[in-house]
Design a protein around this motif. Structure first.
Motif, PDB file in Angstrom:
ATOM      1  N   GLU A  32     104.199 105.768 149.680  1.00  0.00           N
ATOM      2  CA  GLU A  32     103.797 106.349 147.705  1.00  0.00           C
ATOM      3  C   GLU A  32     105.027 106.089 147.676  1.00  0.00           C
ATOM      4  O   GLU A  32     106.672 106.794 147.996  1.00  0.00           O
ATOM      5  CB  GLU A  32     103.418 106.950 147.431  1.00  0.00           C
ATOM      6  CG  GLU A  32     103.376 107.119 145.500  1.00  0.00           C
ATOM      7  CD  GLU A  32     103.690 106.409 144.613  1.00  0.00           C
ATOM      8  OE1 GLU A  32     102.518 105.823 144.244  1.00  0.00           O
ATOM      9  OE2 GLU A  32     104.501 106.320 144.122  1.00  0.00           O
ATOM     10  N   SER A  42      97.725 106.215 136.240  1.00  0.00           N
ATOM     11  CA  SER A  42      97.052 107.261 136.530  1.00  0.00           C
ATOM     12  C   SER A  42      96.450 109.335 136.041  1.00  0.00           C
ATOM     13  O   SER A  42      96.083 109.924 136.612  1.00  0.00           O
ATOM     14  CB  SER A  42      95.951 106.549 137.089  1.00  0.00           C
ATOM     15  OG  SER A  42      94.579 105.837 136.029  1.00  0.00           O
ATOM     16  N   HIS A  57      93.477 109.138 129.340  1.00  0.00           N
ATOM     17  CA  HIS A  57      92.741 108.143 130.627  1.00  0.00           C
ATOM     18  C   HIS A  57      91.116 108.500 130.355  1.00  0.00           C
ATOM     19  O   HIS A  57      90.796 109.380 131.074  1.00  0.00           O
ATOM     20  CB  HIS A  57      92.557 108.409 132.054  1.00  0.00           C
ATOM     21  CG  HIS A  57      94.020 107.382 132.371  1.00  0.00           C
ATOM     22  ND1 HIS A  57      95.340 107.209 131.099  1.00  0.00           N
ATOM     23  CD2 HIS A  57      94.391 105.998 133.240  1.00  0.00           C
ATOM     24  CE1 HIS A  57      96.434 106.302 132.000  1.00  0.00           C
ATOM     25  NE2 HIS A  57      95.877 106.018 132.722  1.00  0.00           N
ATOM     26  N   ARG A  58      90.477 107.410 129.531  1.00  0.00           N
ATOM     27  CA  ARG A  58      88.819 107.197 129.832  1.00  0.00           C
ATOM     28  C   ARG A  58      88.327 106.865 130.901  1.00  0.00           C
ATOM     29  O   ARG A  58      89.035 105.594 131.611  1.00  0.00           O
ATOM     30  CB  ARG A  58      88.195 106.574 128.575  1.00  0.00           C
ATOM     31  CG  ARG A  58      88.051 107.487 127.395  1.00  0.00           C
ATOM     32  CD  ARG A  58      87.663 106.913 126.155  1.00  0.00           C
ATOM     33  NE  ARG A  58      88.779 105.554 125.976  1.00  0.00           N
ATOM     34  CZ  ARG A  58      88.588 104.653 125.412  1.00  0.00           C
ATOM     35  NH1 ARG A  58      87.191 104.556 124.578  1.00  0.00           N
ATOM     36  NH2 ARG A  58      89.017 103.556 125.009  1.00  0.00           N
ATOM     37  N   ASN A 434      94.067  95.461 133.515  1.00  0.00           N
ATOM     38  CA  ASN A 434      92.926  95.907 133.437  1.00  0.00           C
ATOM     39  C   ASN A 434      93.463  97.135 133.515  1.00  0.00           C
ATOM     40  O   ASN A 434      94.478  98.293 133.271  1.00  0.00           O
ATOM     41  CB  ASN A 434      93.379  96.422 135.637  1.00  0.00           C
ATOM     42  CG  ASN A 434      92.650  94.666 136.012  1.00  0.00           C
ATOM     43  OD1 ASN A 434      92.386  93.894 134.944  1.00  0.00           O
ATOM     44  ND2 ASN A 434      93.012  94.440 137.561  1.00  0.00           N
TER      45      ASN A 434
HETATM   46  C1  LIG Z   1      99.016 104.012 128.118  1.00  0.00           C
HETATM   47  C2  LIG Z   1      97.963 103.573 128.942  1.00  0.00           C
HETATM   48  C3  LIG Z   1      96.498 104.412 128.994  1.00  0.00           C
HETATM   49  C4  LIG Z   1      95.676 104.040 129.870  1.00  0.00           C
HETATM   50  N1  LIG Z   1      94.287 104.765 129.111  1.00  0.00           N
HETATM   51  C5  LIG Z   1      93.265 104.287 130.186  1.00  0.00           C
HETATM   52  C6  LIG Z   1      92.411 104.813 130.496  1.00  0.00           C
HETATM   53  O1  LIG Z   1      91.875 105.289 128.939  1.00  0.00           O
HETATM   54  N2  LIG Z   1      91.074 104.184 131.396  1.00  0.00           N
HETATM   55  C7  LIG Z   1      91.431 103.392 132.315  1.00  0.00           C
HETATM   56  O2  LIG Z   1      90.846 103.477 132.791  1.00  0.00           O
HETATM   57  N3  LIG Z   1      92.731 103.238 132.522  1.00  0.00           N
HETATM   58  C8  LIG Z   1      93.524 103.569 131.043  1.00  0.00           C
HETATM   59  N4  LIG Z   1      94.805 102.737 131.342  1.00  0.00           N
HETATM   60  C9  LIG Z   1      95.386 101.860 132.993  1.00  0.00           C
HETATM   61  C10 LIG Z   1      95.290 102.561 134.338  1.00  0.00           C
HETATM   62  O3  LIG Z   1      96.749 103.338 134.142  1.00  0.00           O
HETATM   63  C11 LIG Z   1      95.780 101.144 135.142  1.00  0.00           C
HETATM   64  O4  LIG Z   1      94.794 100.660 135.334  1.00  0.00           O
HETATM   65  C12 LIG Z   1      95.430 102.399 136.474  1.00  0.00           C
HETATM   66  O5  LIG Z   1      96.499 103.341 137.032  1.00  0.00           O
HETATM   67  C13 LIG Z   1      96.240 101.151 137.416  1.00  0.00           C
HETATM   68  O6  LIG Z   1      95.841 101.364 138.853  1.00  0.00           O
HETATM   69  P1  LIG Z   1      96.625 100.581 139.923  1.00  0.00           P
HETATM   70  O7  LIG Z   1      96.515 101.373 141.326  1.00  0.00           O
HETATM   71  O8  LIG Z   1      96.612  99.026 140.206  1.00  0.00           O
HETATM   72  O9  LIG Z   1      98.283 100.435 139.648  1.00  0.00           O
HETATM   73  P2  LIG Z   1      99.547 101.857 138.761  1.00  0.00           P
HETATM   74  O10 LIG Z   1      98.564 103.312 138.581  1.00  0.00           O
HETATM   75  O11 LIG Z   1     100.515 101.242 138.595  1.00  0.00           O
HETATM   76  O12 LIG Z   1      99.730 102.444 140.698  1.00  0.00           O
HETATM   77  C14 LIG Z   1     100.690 102.305 141.535  1.00  0.00           C
HETATM   78  C15 LIG Z   1     101.434 103.116 142.786  1.00  0.00           C
HETATM   79  O13 LIG Z   1     101.944 102.193 143.110  1.00  0.00           O
HETATM   80  C16 LIG Z   1     103.516 102.992 143.984  1.00  0.00           C
HETATM   81  N5  LIG Z   1     103.953 102.095 143.935  1.00  0.00           N
HETATM   82  C17 LIG Z   1     105.159 101.075 143.121  1.00  0.00           C
HETATM   83  N6  LIG Z   1     106.264 100.116 143.824  1.00  0.00           N
HETATM   84  C18 LIG Z   1     105.672 100.942 144.816  1.00  0.00           C
HETATM   85  C19 LIG Z   1     106.538 100.097 145.699  1.00  0.00           C
HETATM   86  N7  LIG Z   1     107.237  99.051 145.695  1.00  0.00           N
HETATM   87  N8  LIG Z   1     106.234 101.454 147.485  1.00  0.00           N
HETATM   88  C20 LIG Z   1     105.871 102.194 146.813  1.00  0.00           C
HETATM   89  N9  LIG Z   1     105.030 102.493 145.953  1.00  0.00           N
HETATM   90  C21 LIG Z   1     105.270 101.917 144.742  1.00  0.00           C
HETATM   91  C22 LIG Z   1     103.764 103.514 141.658  1.00  0.00           C
HETATM   92  O14 LIG Z   1     104.656 105.093 141.782  1.00  0.00           O
HETATM   93  C23 LIG Z   1     102.723 104.069 141.921  1.00  0.00           C
HETATM   94  O15 LIG Z   1     102.393 105.250 142.648  1.00  0.00           O
HETATM   95  C24 LIG Z   1      95.840 103.239 131.130  1.00  0.00           C
HETATM   96  C25 LIG Z   1      97.074 102.844 131.136  1.00  0.00           C
HETATM   97  C26 LIG Z   1      98.466 102.646 130.674  1.00  0.00           C
HETATM   98  C27 LIG Z   1      99.744 102.552 130.334  1.00  0.00           C
END
Ligand SMILES: Cc1cc2nc3c(=O)[nH]c(=O)nc-3n(C[C@H](O)[C@H](O)[C@H](O)COP(=O)(O)OP(=O)(O)OC[C@H]3O[C@@H](n4cnc5c(N)ncnc54)[C@H](O)[C@@H]3O)c2cc1C
Length: 493
Positions: A32, A42, A57-58, A434
């Motif tokens: 991370e 999130s 975030h719901r 997503n």
């Molecule tokens: C404004 C907003 C509101 C939202 N509301 C909702 C909601 O109400 N309900 C819901 O379910 N979802 C919601 N979402 C969506 C939700 O935030 C995402 O779907 C979810 O966080 C995606 O998870 P992920 O693990 O794919 O990616 P991310 O949450 O983007 O996590 C990726 C992780 O990878 C790390 N990373 C990136 N590059 C590297 C690297 N090179 N080396 C090491 N680490 C790295 C980042 O630091 C991060 O911690 C919302 C999003 C936004 C922007």
């Protein structure tokens, strides 16, 4: 080779995979880049005891497996919260989702009449095969309603004209809605008696689940449980290179360290960055395609003030072109545990921008001043009642669905079939709009494939589903059914 999985990113996708792999006794190492927080977009940040989300975030999923996962991690620390949200336009607040009669009444008789005429015009003369948001939404609601309730907010979010945004986004998010169905529901929606109440309250419109101290709590607890099961978590470790040599993966991080001997890599890092760090390099066409993917960035300006009960909504969309703010969160309405002092309120004013633009590079003090001015202009708080402010920047909050994104992602996807063991998962990982649950589902299916040692599921088939956001019942789909839907035809026999 023994299974050993490198997971890039401790967001919902990465941590879901880590936890499930560890439960199946598969060795996993999470990398991370953040030094402090897990949870990715999130996460929950904290300032002087006030907790806040990056956007609210719901927690809601039609997938039983996802709902069960959340319950397994947090148990009764998941609250059932009532939902309330509105839109602000032309100095008036409108219910959201739109209540047809209230909307028509507040727009006034002349504007309402024009809206209905423009709706009828769209029904008689629709744009054939709409490819962009403007045409798609206008077909559905008429041009006038599109201009009032879609154009301003959507362009604030994406920073490009609606004509340049692929209709895919609207089709995913608002499929199934139309003015006629909204009016039908307003007139004929059955009243609920007490016996039905439990059933109704489970729909997303009325309520959602939410961790006591914000979404970050889910992922912090998930990390603790994963570590207890044997997962290693490297914080402050940005992955800068991944190398495939003789069917084995090695990982380099910003600290200069190299980690070797991985059978698989699951990456939730933004696709554009991951592909630039992958060796051997992808063929030129796929590599160039990945570098054309675009993102929209996001700033939350947190304002802490005396609670004057100005509003109890969870959030309000700001459709007003006269202010830059796009949405306002009221974190205490998400959970009372988000604020340390019940006499205080904590609002999050959301500004959509591009990394490096004037908004992004503004000084924090200037952003706080702007937010104070705008919240007073909207009439939700007086500048004098605001005692403190804080700014959070979130790069790559949204993968942009422009007209070339689909083809670019497809080229990358095809090229990756020559990189055994590498899975792109999650939101930016797959460049898909997503929510947490869909991001988690891609991780769940990737983990299942690894555990089974077989390509059981094509994780690219996990997709957004419009009804997720404004309808449907929680946990109504059993995993096997989702999985069955996801097994591509070619793998079924
Ligand atoms: C404004 C907003 C509101 C939202 N509301 C909702 C909601 O109400 N309900 C819901 O379910 N979802 C919601 N979402 C969506 C939700 O935030 C995402 O779907 C979810 O966080 C995606 O998870 P992920 O693990 O794919 O990616 P991310 O949450 O983007 O996590 C990726 C992780 O990878 C790390 N990373 C990136 N590059 C590297 C690297 N090179 N080396 C090491 N680490 C790295 C980042 O630091 C991060 O911690 C919302 C999003 C936004 C922007």
């Amino acid at each position: 080779m023994q299974k050993k999985v490198a997971i890039i990113g401790a967001g919902p996708a990465g941590l879901t995979a880590a936890y499930l792999l560890a439960k199946a006794n598969v060795t996993a190492v999470v990398f991370e880049k953040d030094a402090q927080y897990v949870g990715g977009i999130s996460r929950t940040e904290t300032y002087k005891g006030f907790n806040f989300d990056i956007g609210g975030h719901r927690f809601f999923s039609k997938s039983k497996e996802v709902e069960d996962f959340w319950t397994e991690i947090l148990g009764d620390e998941m609250l059932e919260r009532p939902r309330s949200s509105r839109m602000y336009y032309n100095k008036k607040f409108f219910a959201y989702p739109l209540a047809a009669f209230e909307a028509l009444r507040k727009l006034g008789i002349i504007e309402s009449g024009l809206c209905v005429l423009s709706y009828l015009h769209a029904k008689i003369f629709p744009v054939k095969n709409p490819t962009n948001i403007e045409d798609w939404v206008s077909n559905q609601f008429g041009k006038r309603l599109y201009r009032i309730f879609f154009k301003t907010y959507t362009e604030k979010v994406w920073g490009i004209p609606c004509k340049e945004i692929s209709a895919d986004w609207a089709a995913q998010r608002i499929k199934g809605l139309s003015l006629s169905s909204a009016i039908w529901n307003a007139v004929f929606k059955p009243r609920t008696n007490n016996a039905d109440k439990n059933k109704v309250i489970k729909t997303l419109i009325d309520s959602f689940r939410y961790p006591k101290r914000g979404p970050g709590m889910m992922w912090e607890r998930c990390v603790e449980k994963s570590i207890a099961l044997g997962v290693s978590v490297e914080m402050n470790a940005a992955v800068t290179e991944i190398h495939l040599i003789n069917n084995e993966w090695s990982i380099k991080t910003n600290t200069g360290k190299t980690f070797e001997g991985f059978s698989h890599v699951l990456s939730s890092a933004p696709m554009r960055e991951l592909i630039a760090s992958t060796y051997p390099k992808l063929p030129e066409a796929a590599f160039n395609a990945s570098q054309q993917l675009n993102y929209r960035d996001f700033i939350t300006v947190v304002l802490i003030c005396k609670d004057e009960d100005a509003f109890t909504d969870n959030w309000i969309y700001i459709h007003e072109p006269g202010v830059k703010v796009g949405r306002i969160q009221n974190f205490k309405s998400w959970s009372p545990y988000m604020v340390p002092d019940p006499t205080m309120a904590c609002y999050g004013l959301e500004y959509f921008c591009f990394e490096g633009d004037g908004m992004w590079t503004s000084k924090n003090e200037d952003l706080i001043e702007l937010a104070k001015k705008e919240i007073e202009q909207i009439g939700l708080a007086k500048q004098a009642s605001i005692v403190d402010g804080y700014v959070v920047r979130q790069p790559k909050a949204y993968p942009v669905y422009d007209h070339s994104y689909k083809q670019n992602v497809e080229l990358v996807k095809q090229a990756l079939s020559n990189y055994p063991g590498l899975y792109l998962i999650g939101r930016n990982g797959m460049h898909k709009y997503n929510n947490q649950d869909h991001s988690m589902m891609t991780a769940m299916l990737a983990a299942k494939n690894i555990i089974a040692g077989n390509q059981l599921y094509d994780i690219w088939n996990v997709n957004e589903d419009a009804e997720y956001h404004e309808g449907g019942n929680r946990g109504e789909v059993i995993t096997e059914k989702i999985a069955e839907r996801l097994v591509p035809e070619r793998l079924k026999n």
